[in-house]
Design an enzyme around this catalytic site. Structure first.
Site, short mmCIF file in Angstrom:
data_model
loop_
_atom_site.label_atom_id
_atom_site.label_comp_id
_atom_site.label_asym_id
_atom_site.label_seq_id
_atom_site.Cartn_x
_atom_site.Cartn_y
_atom_site.Cartn_z
N ASP A 62 47.81 108.63 -37.68
CA ASP A 62 47.09 109.85 -38.08
C ASP A 62 48.06 111.03 -38.16
OD1 ASP A 62 44.70 108.36 -37.98
OD2 ASP A 62 44.60 108.68 -35.82
N HIS A 74 40.46 107.90 -33.28
CA HIS A 74 41.18 107.28 -34.40
C HIS A 74 40.20 106.63 -35.37
CE1 HIS A 74 44.28 105.18 -36.61
NE2 HIS A 74 43.70 104.03 -36.36
N1 LIG Z 1 45.88 102.03 -35.06
C1 LIG Z 1 46.27 102.05 -36.32
O1 LIG Z 1 46.89 103.01 -36.77
C2 LIG Z 1 45.95 100.93 -37.25
C3 LIG Z 1 46.22 101.04 -38.62
C4 LIG Z 1 45.94 99.97 -39.45
C5 LIG Z 1 45.38 98.81 -38.91
N2 LIG Z 1 45.12 98.76 -37.58
C6 LIG Z 1 44.57 97.55 -36.94
O2 LIG Z 1 45.62 96.64 -36.71
C7 LIG Z 1 45.11 95.29 -36.66
C8 LIG Z 1 45.88 94.40 -37.60
O3 LIG Z 1 45.64 94.80 -38.96
P1 LIG Z 1 46.21 93.95 -40.17
O4 LIG Z 1 45.79 94.60 -41.42
O5 LIG Z 1 47.67 93.71 -39.91
O6 LIG Z 1 45.38 92.61 -39.98
P2 LIG Z 1 45.75 91.15 -40.47
O7 LIG Z 1 44.45 90.44 -40.57
O8 LIG Z 1 46.66 91.20 -41.67
O9 LIG Z 1 46.62 90.59 -39.27
C9 LIG Z 1 46.03 90.25 -38.04
C10 LIG Z 1 46.92 89.22 -37.35
O10 LIG Z 1 46.39 88.95 -36.05
C11 LIG Z 1 46.49 87.55 -35.81
N3 LIG Z 1 45.46 87.16 -34.80
C12 LIG Z 1 44.18 86.88 -35.01
N4 LIG Z 1 43.60 86.52 -33.85
C13 LIG Z 1 44.54 86.59 -32.88
C14 LIG Z 1 44.55 86.33 -31.48
N5 LIG Z 1 43.44 85.93 -30.85
N6 LIG Z 1 45.70 86.53 -30.79
C15 LIG Z 1 46.80 86.94 -31.43
N7 LIG Z 1 46.86 87.19 -32.75
C16 LIG Z 1 45.74 87.03 -33.47
C17 LIG Z 1 46.23 86.92 -37.18
O11 LIG Z 1 46.76 85.63 -37.23
C18 LIG Z 1 46.98 87.89 -38.10
O12 LIG Z 1 48.34 87.54 -38.24
C19 LIG Z 1 43.63 95.44 -37.01
O13 LIG Z 1 42.91 95.53 -35.83
C20 LIG Z 1 43.60 96.76 -37.76
O14 LIG Z 1 42.32 97.33 -37.75
C21 LIG Z 1 45.40 99.79 -36.75
#
Ligand SMILES: NC(=O)c1ccc[n+]([C@@H]2O[C@H](COP(=O)([O-])OP(=O)(O)OC[C@H]3O[C@@H](n4cnc5c(N)ncnc54)[C@H](O)[C@@H]3O)[C@@H](O)[C@H]2O)c1
Length: 253
Positions: free
Chosen positions: A66, A95
């Site tokens: 953010d 967030h």
């Molecule tokens: N805080 C932030 O600024 C911010 C910004 C963008 C996304 N996010 C969050 O980050 C996370 C990841 O987003 P993404 O787009 O990379 O998702 P994605 O679906 O591309 O990747 C998620 C990964 O997590 C793995 N995974 C699933 N279950 C799991 C488990 N039990 N243990 C370990 N790994 C596991 C999957 O295999 C995959 O590689 C989401 O929760 C998303 O909402 C946060």
């Protein structure tokens, strides 16, 4: 999916991870980036409390993205897109959507008066910072989130925590979504500023050897920000309750 749609999937994963951390590395600094951060941080805290290892000074919700969006969009509106890293804008609250409150009035360097006093320009800028995540998800047609910018945000924030904890650097300040019990003395001031007895809120955090050294009060904000703060608090409260009350379903046999 909205950040709240993600709740049902990620809440269970976060519970499992928190249980593993509590057993294997109870003194770890835990930086939670999984959405919805407004609820997943309380989930981690509740698991840690149950396991008797909760230290609010070591638990962080990563809201750095953010701040990156705020700097980037402010610099762009000012007409200096290449100088994004020079703009430091505190982002408080939470967030997700309206809980994300960029304090444009506290930007360093200042946002020019021509933008601050133009309601439509200012509203559009704040809206873009609050909903920048949706812009990315829509551009990817639901096939992912802001993966690379999240990686940059995570690396930047983790770097700050490490530099303060192990690199001997002092005075590093970064916004983070935290349990206000990390610094009860200042939490009292912050709760007074936000007008509500919330357990979690994102503020500028001073980092130190043991994680959170100080929670910095919000300070002076303008009238428009005071209105946005009310909305942020209103939206944040149910997300906190949702995280605190989450009960993971029993594992499938
Ligand atoms: N805080 C932030 O600024 C911010 C910004 C963008 C996304 N996010 C969050 O980050 C996370 C990841 O987003 P993404 O787009 O990379 O998702 P994605 O679906 O591309 O990747 C998620 C990964 O997590 C793995 N995974 C699933 N279950 C799991 C488990 N039990 N243990 C370990 N790994 C596991 C999957 O295999 C995959 O590689 C989401 O929760 C998303 O909402 C946060």
């Amino acid at each position: 999916m909205t950040r709240d749609d993600l709740f049902n999937i990620n809440a269970g994963i976060c519970t499992t991870l928190a249980q593993a951390i509590a057993q294997a590395a109870p003194k770890a600094f835990v930086l939670v980036i999984s959405n919805p951060v407004n609820s997943t941080v309380p989930i981690f805290a509740e698991v840690f409390k149950k396991q008797g290892v909760f230290d609010p000074k070591r638990l962080f919700g990563v809201t750095t993205l953010d701040c990156l969006r705020a700097s980037t969009f402010v610099a762009s509106v000012v007409g200096e897109p290449t100088k994004a890293s020079e703009y430091v804008v505190p982002v408080i609250g939470g967030h997700a959507g309206y809980t994300i409150l960029p304090l444009l009035s506290q930007s360093q360097p200042a946002v020019p008066q021509s933008i601050m006093s133009d309601k439509s320009k200012r509203d559009a800028l704040i809206q873009r910072i609050q909903f920048g995540g949706d812009e990315v998800v829509e551009a990817k047609a639901g096939a992912g989130s802001a993966t690379l910018s999240m990686a940059q945000a995570g690396a930047e924030f983790a770097g700050k925590v490490l530099r303060a904890a192990f690199g001997g650097e002092t005075g590093i300040i970064a916004p983070s979504y935290v349990n206000l019990a990390a610094d009860e003395a200042n939490a009292k001031t912050i709760r007074g500023e936000i007008g509500k007895d919330l357990e979690y809120f994102s503020v500028n955090v001073t980092l130190g050897k043991n994680g959170i050294e100080k929670l910095n009060p919000i300070g002076k904000i303008d009238e428009a920000e005071a209105q946005l703060l009310k909305k942020a608090v209103e939206d944040l409260e149910p997300s906190i309750v949702k995280g605190v009350n989450f009960k993971a379903p029993p594992p499938k046999l």
